[in-house]
Scaffold this motif. Structure first.
Motif, mmCIF file in Angstrom:
data_model
loop_
_atom_site.group_PDB
_atom_site.id
_atom_site.type_symbol
_atom_site.label_atom_id
_atom_site.label_comp_id
_atom_site.label_asym_id
_atom_site.label_seq_id
_atom_site.Cartn_x
_atom_site.Cartn_y
_atom_site.Cartn_z
ATOM 1 N N PRO A 53 17.192 -66.511 -30.595
ATOM 2 C CA PRO A 53 17.757 -65.144 -30.807
ATOM 3 C C PRO A 53 17.239 -64.377 -29.558
ATOM 4 C CG PRO A 53 16.591 -65.748 -32.897
ATOM 5 C CD PRO A 53 16.406 -67.000 -31.906
ATOM 6 N N VAL A 54 16.294 -64.941 -28.725
ATOM 7 C CA VAL A 54 16.119 -64.347 -27.503
ATOM 8 C C VAL A 54 17.241 -64.227 -26.458
ATOM 9 C CG1 VAL A 54 14.194 -64.285 -25.572
ATOM 10 C CG2 VAL A 54 13.508 -64.935 -27.880
ATOM 11 N N LEU A 55 17.946 -65.423 -26.680
ATOM 12 C CA LEU A 55 18.949 -65.644 -25.672
ATOM 13 C C LEU A 55 20.364 -64.914 -25.877
ATOM 14 C CD1 LEU A 55 18.576 -69.536 -25.497
ATOM 15 C CD2 LEU A 55 17.792 -67.687 -23.937
ATOM 16 N N TRP A 100 23.323 -57.138 -36.940
ATOM 17 C CA TRP A 100 22.452 -56.918 -38.007
ATOM 18 C C TRP A 100 22.928 -55.455 -38.769
ATOM 19 C CZ3 TRP A 100 17.352 -58.063 -39.933
ATOM 20 C CH2 TRP A 100 16.952 -59.309 -39.117
ATOM 21 N N GLN A 101 24.072 -54.702 -38.069
ATOM 22 C CA GLN A 101 24.697 -53.742 -38.723
ATOM 23 C C GLN A 101 25.373 -54.314 -39.980
ATOM 24 O OE1 GLN A 101 27.498 -51.780 -36.010
ATOM 25 N NE2 GLN A 101 25.983 -50.106 -35.833
ATOM 26 N N PHE A 102 25.817 -55.346 -39.840
ATOM 27 C CA PHE A 102 26.799 -55.960 -41.070
ATOM 28 C C PHE A 102 25.697 -56.129 -42.298
ATOM 29 C CE2 PHE A 102 30.253 -56.828 -38.130
ATOM 30 C CZ PHE A 102 31.130 -56.135 -38.789
ATOM 31 N N MET A 103 24.568 -56.808 -41.691
ATOM 32 C CA MET A 103 23.503 -57.330 -42.721
ATOM 33 C C MET A 103 22.996 -56.228 -43.388
ATOM 34 S SD MET A 103 22.216 -60.901 -41.205
ATOM 35 C CE MET A 103 20.678 -60.554 -40.322
ATOM 36 N N TYR A 104 22.709 -55.343 -42.627
ATOM 37 C CA TYR A 104 22.213 -53.944 -43.334
ATOM 38 C C TYR A 104 23.049 -52.893 -44.140
ATOM 39 C CZ TYR A 104 17.651 -54.221 -40.726
ATOM 40 O OH TYR A 104 16.356 -54.678 -40.355
ATOM 41 N N GLU A 105 24.662 -53.529 -44.083
ATOM 42 C CA GLU A 105 25.292 -52.664 -44.746
ATOM 43 C C GLU A 105 24.942 -52.576 -46.443
ATOM 44 O OE1 GLU A 105 29.000 -50.814 -45.950
ATOM 45 O OE2 GLU A 105 28.247 -52.553 -46.988
ATOM 46 N N MET A 158 13.855 -46.874 -39.330
ATOM 47 C CA MET A 158 13.011 -47.163 -38.344
ATOM 48 C C MET A 158 12.481 -48.465 -38.508
ATOM 49 S SD MET A 158 11.744 -46.511 -35.384
ATOM 50 C CE MET A 158 11.267 -45.213 -34.650
ATOM 51 N N PHE A 159 12.110 -48.906 -39.934
ATOM 52 C CA PHE A 159 11.582 -50.232 -40.103
ATOM 53 C C PHE A 159 13.123 -51.305 -40.061
ATOM 54 C CE2 PHE A 159 8.575 -47.455 -42.399
ATOM 55 C CZ PHE A 159 7.427 -48.328 -41.976
ATOM 56 N N ALA A 160 13.948 -50.906 -40.547
ATOM 57 C CA ALA A 160 15.099 -51.683 -40.149
ATOM 58 C C ALA A 160 15.469 -52.099 -38.791
ATOM 59 C CB ALA A 160 16.429 -51.075 -40.565
ATOM 60 N N LEU A 161 15.095 -51.186 -37.882
ATOM 61 C CA LEU A 161 15.247 -51.195 -36.380
ATOM 62 C C LEU A 161 13.889 -52.271 -35.931
ATOM 63 C CD1 LEU A 161 16.349 -50.675 -33.647
ATOM 64 C CD2 LEU A 161 14.680 -48.701 -33.506
ATOM 65 N N VAL A 213 11.919 -57.478 -33.890
ATOM 66 C CA VAL A 213 10.940 -58.459 -33.829
ATOM 67 C C VAL A 213 11.624 -59.821 -34.188
ATOM 68 C CG1 VAL A 213 9.016 -59.473 -35.358
ATOM 69 C CG2 VAL A 213 8.978 -57.002 -34.945
ATOM 70 N N TRP A 214 12.533 -59.829 -35.042
ATOM 71 C CA TRP A 214 13.275 -61.147 -35.383
ATOM 72 C C TRP A 214 13.932 -61.622 -33.919
ATOM 73 C CZ3 TRP A 214 18.481 -62.140 -34.722
ATOM 74 C CH2 TRP A 214 18.951 -63.600 -35.204
ATOM 75 N N GLN A 215 14.489 -60.596 -33.083
ATOM 76 C CA GLN A 215 14.996 -61.114 -32.038
ATOM 77 C C GLN A 215 14.047 -61.554 -30.831
ATOM 78 O OE1 GLN A 215 16.892 -58.332 -29.529
ATOM 79 N NE2 GLN A 215 17.856 -59.878 -28.146
#
Lengths: 419, 315
Positions: free
Chosen positions: B132-134, B144-149, B177-180, B185-187
């Motif tokens: 994910p860093v790359l 993630w916008q789709f995943m949080y839909e 904010m937590f979603a962000l 963190v994941w990335q």
């Protein structure tokens, strides 16, 4: 040693600065005198391929008709366009031909070349043919600053397949608020929603606010978004979300969230402008129709936005740029834009071409909406106001704040920027 | 964050007469200068000049279209006395930084410790966790916008599958904010994970073996030996992560654009909006200067406090 290092650094900087200047002079020499070819840059927005192709064809046509003018087209997404334009103006490299939306005219009018002197000396332009409202919106400082290509009153799109699936009658022009509410309720079954509300942009709420007797600017042209009628309108709309008849709003960067959701096919109604007809015709898997905003205490009132093309105040070739702009907005081109459904044409003589290619009911709706359009006033802090509106909109519509608290807070924030 | 400067100093070279040494040093300096020149000129033009320009610009009022107007310290006075948004934006940024930094360090340290064992196919896991860093932040934010839909998104499906109720992640002020933070963190944790992993590998086996012989349990070894041994790496990761989290922009710009309400409006975004959406370049520049000073102070505090907990190898 230190001296030498300093000199080398200065030399490198000079070379870099020199490169920049050279580039510019070369560009200008290319387009030299009358006999040479003048290259003009035209900056335009385009959110999809089919649109970009249309603009490119128009650019190529200029060179066919005026062999000494060549148009170099740059297209950007609509949302990026305005930032780029502003930075290019600041950098002294504004494009020669600037596309302009009526809502942005108060902010950008000063970078456009006043066209009145050209228009007065031009007996072929037929300026009377342009829709009066939109030509008025294209003025800055009482002078025509851009020639319009489209005008569009906000109307409602509806998904016919979804109406059929739930056995709901198609709405008709002149429908009332009660019918509007009943329709939405009847469509909201299972996974389906009756309506979707936009997650940003004040424009899409103004038709509802106006029809309900509310306003967004007071008589002095200052923001006024917490009158009783306006709060009531926002409250009614937020009830659709509370009752599960409209999807909860999602906060995200500028984009067409609500139109994309509507295209999924499980939402009945969407408020938007006719400029999306081309896009929707290409994307939808269902039949759709157009209908005016429902009638409320003030009838069915809508606003319209439109766009046009202007000449940069900084260009070296205002006359050539004017020729190109005039060609872009002549009857043939506006006929073409109308035929393919990209634009409800700003020229009255091209309106027929638009109606010839869309279902008959579109005509009824758009005629009705145009008759009920009021002038759309914007302020020079419109961008900022839009952001403040957007920020408060999501919590209000999702029921995290009451409409009254939300609109009062919004009003307070708007008053702060006016200071 | 991406730049790691490692200076290697060779010690114990044969001593040479002082004069000869000096001449050689000069010649080396000159050669080094020519090698550095391309980078240096780029730095001067594209980094140093814009930074200085920001300081100057913060004293002006400039809409980009009209001529800039000198206003002295007015932008700063407004910022500290009248701009009610600023405090809110600053608090959001601090909240983001504290939670994000803590989670990032915990997660990356945990994975580093896990990867530091003898597991089959370790290279594959390491690559996957680093991946994910790359990926460009913008692409990640869009996904993630789709995943949080709220209705069709993956995350709500998973939450419902384990019996939790669905949440409108990006439409609710309490969750956005937590979603962000979760997305960031994941990335980003993979980067610190690699730094910690490299540091863990550098701990001499002899020390760990000695502890084992003395009867230390794995957890005791980890907290009493591994963590203190890699404390310089932890300091480095902390400083760099803190700086980038104060500067967070791309992810939040795409994911929520600061909303809903003002729940995720952070300083980086507020600077952008002032400068490029509302065209108040001078005010945007003043905010950028304030951000710079805040980062400078916080970093200095970290460097001073390190004496209390960072252990450097002593000879």
């Amino acid at each position: 040693m230190k001296l030498r290092v300093g000199l080398v650094i200065i030399a490198v900087l000079l070379v870099l600065v020199g490169c920049g200047n050279n580039g510019q002079t070369n560009g200008k020499n290319d387009s030299g005198t009358k006999n040479d070819v003048v290259t003009l840059e035209w900056m335009m927005w385009s959110d999809n391929e089919s649109e970009a192709k249309v603009w490119q064809e128009m650019a190529d046509e200029v060179n066919e008709i005026y062999p000494h003018i060549e148009i170099e087209l740059t297209t950007l997404a609509f949302s990026d366009y305005w930032t780029r334009l502003q930075t290019r103006v600041a950098g002294g490299t504004a494009p020669d031909i600037i596309s302009m939306q009526s809502l942005r005219m108060p902010g950008f009018g000063s970078v456009l070349y006043p066209l009145d002197e050209f228009i007065e000396n031009d007996d072929k332009i037929d300026i009377e043919d342009f829709d009066e409202n939109i030509l008025e919106n294209m003025r800055y400082d009482e002078q025509v600053a851009a020639l319009p290509y489209d005008v569009g009153p906000y109307v409602m799109y509806y998904n016919k397949d979804l109406f059929d699936a739930h056995g709901v009658d198609y709405p008709e022009a002149g429908w009332t608020m009660e019918e509007f509410n009943e329709t939405i309720e009847a469509l909201s079954q299972g996974e389906d929603y009756g309506i979707i509300l936009k997650n940003n942009s004040l424009e899409n709420y103004i038709p509802f606010i106006y029809s309900n007797g509310g306003e967004y600017l007071n008589e002095d042209g200052q923001y006024q978004l917490n009158s009783e009628a306006t709060i009531k309108t926002m409250d009614q709309l937020s009830q659709f979300v509370a009752n599960g008849q409209a999807p909860e709003l999602v906060s995200q960067s500028a984009g067409n969230w609500q139109a994309e959701q509507w295209l999924n096919g499980n939402i009945g109604l969407l408020l938007d402008g006719p400029w999306n007809i081309l896009w929707f015709l290409g994307e939808t898997t269902f039949d759709f129709g157009l209908i005016p905003v429902p009638e409320s205490s003030e009838g069915s009132v809508t606003v319209s936005a439109g766009s046009g093309f202007g000449v940069s105040a900084d260009t070296d070739y205002p006359e050539e740029a004017y020729q190109a702009v005039k060609l872009f907005t002549n009857k043939a081109n506006l006929n073409h834009l109308a035929e393919i459904g990209r634009a409800f044409p700003a020229r009255l003589s091209a309106v027929e071409a638009f109606y010839g290619n869309v279902p008959d009911e579109f005509q009824t709706t758009l005629d009705y909406a145009l008759d009920n359009t009021v002038p759309f006033e914007v302020t020079n802090t419109w961008n900022r106001a839009q952001d403040i509106f957007t920020a408060n909109l999501v919590p209000i519509m999702n029921g995290m704040m009451s409409a009254e608290d939300g609109m009062n807070k919004l009003q307070q924030e708007l008053e702060n920027i006016e200071e | 964050m991406k730049l790691v400067n490692v200076s290697m100093i060779k010690e114990g070279e044969k001593e040479q007469p002082a004069k000869q040494n000096k001449i050689k040093g000069q010649r080396h300096g000159r050669t080094a200068f020519w090698f550095l020149l391309p980078n240096l000129s780029g730095f001067l033009v594209f980094t140093l000049t814009p930074i200085l320009a920001v300081f100057v610009l913060s004293l002006f009022e400039w809409s980009l279209i009209a001529e800039p107007k000198f206003v002295g310290l007015r932008n700063y006075i407004y910022l500290f006395t009248s701009d009610s948004n600023f405090i809110r934006v600053l608090l959001n940024t601090i909240f983001f930084t504290i939670v994000y930094l803590t989670l990032n360090l915990l997660v990356s340290l945990t994975f580093a410790a896990w990867l530091n064992q003898k597991i089959k196919g370790i290279a594959v896991y390491r690559a996957i966790l680093f991946l994910p860093v790359l990926v460009p932040p913008v692409a990640i934010a869009l996904i993630w916008q789709f995943m949080y839909e709220p209705s069709v998104g993956l995350i709500n499906h998973l939450m419902e599958a384990i019996g939790l109720s669905a949440v409108n992640w990006l439409g609710n002020e309490d969750y956005a904010m937590f979603a962000l933070i979760i997305m960031c963190v994941w990335q980003q944790f993979g980067y610190n994970m690699l730094i910690f992993l490299a540091a863990l590998k550098g701990i001499p086996q002899t020390i760990l073996e000695a502890a084992s012989i003395d009867g230390a349990k794995p957890l005791t070894k980890f907290f009493k030996i591994s963590i203190p041994s890699i404390s310089p790496a932890i300091l480095f990761a902390m400083v760099m992560t803190l700086i980038t989290s104060f500067q967070i922009f791309d992810q939040v710009f795409i994911l929520t654009n600061g909303g809903p309400g003002y729940a995720t409006e952070v300083l980086g975004l507020y600077i952008y909006k002032n400068a490029f959406e509302w065209f108040q370049m001078g005010y945007g520049a003043a905010l950028a200067v304030v951000l710079f000073v805040i980062i400078l102070i916080v970093t200095l505090i970290q460097l001073i406090l390190q004496k209390k907990w960072v252990h450097y190898e002593t000879k």
